[in-house]
Design a protein around this motif. Sequence first.
Motif, PDB file in Angstrom:
ATOM      1  N   ILE A  45       0.852  -1.182   0.000  1.00 56.26           N
ATOM      2  CA  ILE A  45       0.000   0.000   0.000  1.00 56.26           C
ATOM      3  C   ILE A  45       0.892   1.238   0.000  1.00 56.26           C
ATOM      4  N   LEU A  46       0.436   2.290  -0.646  1.00 55.77           N
ATOM      5  CA  LEU A  46       1.191   3.535  -0.711  1.00 55.77           C
ATOM      6  C   LEU A  46       1.560   4.002   0.693  1.00 55.77           C
ATOM      7  N   THR A  47       2.829   4.293   0.884  1.00 57.05           N
ATOM      8  CA  THR A  47       3.319   4.743   2.178  1.00 57.05           C
ATOM      9  C   THR A  47       3.133   6.250   2.304  1.00 57.05           C
ATOM     10  N   GLY A  48       2.525   6.669   3.405  1.00 57.73           N
ATOM     11  CA  GLY A  48       2.324   8.088   3.650  1.00 57.73           C
ATOM     12  C   GLY A  48       3.409   8.634   4.551  1.00 57.73           C
ATOM     13  N   ASP A  49       3.018   9.062   5.754  1.00 49.90           N
ATOM     14  CA  ASP A  49       3.989   9.570   6.718  1.00 49.90           C
ATOM     15  C   ASP A  49       4.929   8.451   7.147  1.00 49.90           C
ATOM     16  N   ILE A  50       6.178   8.822   7.359  1.00 46.23           N
ATOM     17  CA  ILE A  50       7.172   7.854   7.816  1.00 46.23           C
ATOM     18  C   ILE A  50       7.646   8.280   9.201  1.00 46.23           C
ATOM     19  N   ASP A  51       7.358   7.447  10.197  1.00 44.31           N
ATOM     20  CA  ASP A  51       7.752   7.719  11.576  1.00 44.31           C
ATOM     21  C   ASP A  51       9.009   6.935  11.913  1.00 44.31           C
ATOM     22  N   ILE A  52       9.843   7.538  12.726  1.00 44.77           N
ATOM     23  CA  ILE A  52      11.125   6.940  13.077  1.00 44.77           C
ATOM     24  C   ILE A  52      11.268   6.903  14.583  1.00 44.77           C
ATOM     25  N   ALA A  53      11.751   5.771  15.090  1.00 41.85           N
ATOM     26  CA  ALA A  53      12.080   5.627  16.512  1.00 41.85           C
ATOM     27  C   ALA A  53      13.598   5.577  16.643  1.00 41.85           C
ATOM     28  N   THR A  54      14.097   6.073  17.753  1.00 44.68           N
ATOM     29  CA  THR A  54      15.542   6.135  17.943  1.00 44.68           C
ATOM     30  C   THR A  54      15.915   5.962  19.408  1.00 44.68           C
ATOM     31  N   THR A  55      17.102   5.504  19.625  1.00 48.61           N
ATOM     32  CA  THR A  55      17.621   5.426  21.000  1.00 48.61           C
ATOM     33  C   THR A  55      18.142   6.776  21.462  1.00 48.61           C
ATOM     34  N   ALA A  56      18.383   7.687  20.537  1.00 50.77           N
ATOM     35  CA  ALA A  56      18.916   9.010  20.883  1.00 50.77           C
ATOM     36  C   ALA A  56      17.862   9.838  21.609  1.00 50.77           C
ATOM     37  N   LEU A  57      18.292  10.571  22.624  1.00 52.08           N
ATOM     38  CA  LEU A  57      17.383  11.445  23.354  1.00 52.08           C
ATOM     39  C   LEU A  57      17.003  12.650  22.490  1.00 52.08           C
ATOM     40  N   PRO A  58      15.878  13.293  22.784  1.00 53.50           N
ATOM     41  CA  PRO A  58      15.417  14.406  21.956  1.00 53.50           C
ATOM     42  C   PRO A  58      16.459  15.515  21.771  1.00 53.50           C
ATOM     43  N   ASP A  59      17.160  15.879  22.832  1.00 51.77           N
ATOM     44  CA  ASP A  59      18.180  16.930  22.709  1.00 51.77           C
ATOM     45  C   ASP A  59      19.272  16.537  21.736  1.00 51.77           C
ATOM     46  N   GLU A  60      19.619  15.237  21.724  1.00 52.94           N
ATOM     47  CA  GLU A  60      20.651  14.757  20.809  1.00 52.94           C
ATOM     48  C   GLU A  60      20.131  14.764  19.367  1.00 52.94           C
ATOM     49  N   VAL A  61      18.880  14.419  19.186  1.00 55.62           N
ATOM     50  CA  VAL A  61      18.281  14.472  17.847  1.00 55.62           C
ATOM     51  C   VAL A  61      18.329  15.900  17.310  1.00 55.62           C
ATOM     52  N   ILE A  62      17.953  16.862  18.148  1.00 56.41           N
ATOM     53  CA  ILE A  62      17.969  18.272  17.748  1.00 56.41           C
ATOM     54  C   ILE A  62      19.390  18.729  17.448  1.00 56.41           C
ATOM     55  N   ARG A  63      20.345  18.316  18.284  1.00 52.48           N
ATOM     56  CA  ARG A  63      21.740  18.712  18.079  1.00 52.48           C
ATOM     57  C   ARG A  63      22.267  18.200  16.749  1.00 52.48           C
ATOM     58  N   ARG A  64      21.996  16.928  16.455  1.00 51.22           N
ATOM     59  CA  ARG A  64      22.483  16.346  15.204  1.00 51.22           C
ATOM     60  C   ARG A  64      21.822  17.004  13.993  1.00 51.22           C
ATOM     61  N   ALA A  65      20.531  17.278  14.118  1.00 49.72           N
ATOM     62  CA  ALA A  65      19.839  17.928  13.009  1.00 49.72           C
ATOM     63  C   ALA A  65      20.418  19.303  12.729  1.00 49.72           C
ATOM     64  N   LYS A  66      20.682  20.050  13.783  1.00 46.62           N
ATOM     65  CA  LYS A  66      21.253  21.391  13.618  1.00 46.62           C
ATOM     66  C   LYS A  66      22.617  21.324  12.956  1.00 46.62           C
ATOM     67  N   ALA A  67      23.436  20.365  13.384  1.00 43.63           N
ATOM     68  CA  ALA A  67      24.777  20.223  12.810  1.00 43.63           C
ATOM     69  C   ALA A  67      24.720  19.860  11.331  1.00 43.63           C
ATOM     70  N   ALA A  68      23.645  19.158  10.928  1.00 39.03           N
ATOM     71  CA  ALA A  68      23.501  18.746   9.530  1.00 39.03           C
ATOM     72  C   ALA A  68      22.709  19.753   8.703  1.00 39.03           C
ATOM     73  N   GLY A  69      22.317  20.862   9.323  1.00 42.84           N
ATOM     74  CA  GLY A  69      21.550  21.870   8.598  1.00 42.84           C
ATOM     75  C   GLY A  69      20.115  21.455   8.324  1.00 42.84           C
ATOM     76  N   ILE A  70      19.557  20.610   9.192  1.00 42.51           N
ATOM     77  CA  ILE A  70      18.193  20.107   9.036  1.00 42.51           C
ATOM     78  C   ILE A  70      17.277  20.813  10.030  1.00 42.51           C
TER      79      ILE A  70
END
Length: 419
Positions: A45-70
Amino acid sequence: MNTARVLDAPWLKSGPTARVLSLLNDNGEEARVVGGAVRNALLGILTGDIDIATTALPDEVIRRAKAAGIKSVPTGIAHGTVTLVIEAQPFEVTTLRQDTETFGRKAKVAFGRDWVGDAQRRDFTINALSVGADGVLHDYVGGLPDITARRVRFIGDPNHRIAEDYLRVLRFFRIHAAFGAGEVDRNGYLACIAARAGLATLSAERLRMEMLKLLIADGAVGAITAMADGGLLLPIFGGVAYTGPFATMIAAERLLGLEPNPIRRLAALAVAVTEDARRLASRLRLSNNEAKMLDAMGHRWWRLAGLDEARARRLLYRLGEDSYRNRLMLAWARAGSDSAPAPWRELATLPLRWRAPKFPLKAADFILRGIAEGPVLGHVLTLAEDAWLAADFPLDEASLGCIADQAVGRLNRDGRPSA
């Protein structure tokens, strides 16, 4: 149980999803795609939203995104969710967690690194699958066999899962209607019936969200019938549900080649009179446009039985194409599945064969006949328009002149309203 089965999905190998997984799969952290995207890919079936789970804490997710320009947005930071936006595509990234105290949407959670525990806290087995960047599927709750069988089953004790959030009663039927096959899972069904009083605790917005999605699912007829049989629609609608007309409405939509419309289907299921429409608009917190559509459909639909084409053209002129077709389809649905569909189809497709002309007489036509501007002029225009409709929309000058003269004459005979 775990499995070595591999998912061959192109979005895992390149594009924004692969980029998010690469960003988060580093320095001892792991990320996987979870939930509906995995389920849909396995079902083709056509895939819509894609959700991701991670072991990284939210602050770490934000930090990595910022470093990558995301771009990152802390959309649900208290529950560990950060939304990353890549190439205009949003990804909800949520840290693995477990509930420490559960009471619906306000559950208290603790972050962790346990993939098994994170899967076990989800609602249905087919929604608890995860897949890593390498394509390896992870199934800890028996979701893969249930996907093969198109079976929607609660994880663990259904009564416990529902008590965590009573919206899962509606999700059980909605997910079954969209992805299941055959009868609903018996254990889950009985648990939903036992928990029906809990539906009263749900907000109107949440009821609306789930019900409108359910009504347009491929398997809506079976799911809605099961809900009605289990006494689950009365606490939602506060009135009678008509499963026969609901099924007929869906059949009519398909016969006409129309896209499924949740409000049109809701009318067939639960609107007999306009009072029903107003009650539903309140109980489900419908938008203004949705409420107007429901109310317009319920307005004297029973008068359309035995409608001939001349009357149909007048109704189409008065209502406009969409409102005409919707009200007609409600009358069609109420006529029952035993009613011959051909005449109804002919009437429903009238807008494809005939376009209502604009009323050709203007205020100037009556001013020339001695009618002064003001309320009287509006009244005579209304009389003339009614006569024009009754004469089947003539456009020749002789007929229009006769209609205008007769309207003025009638106005004079009846007595002109005060200016």
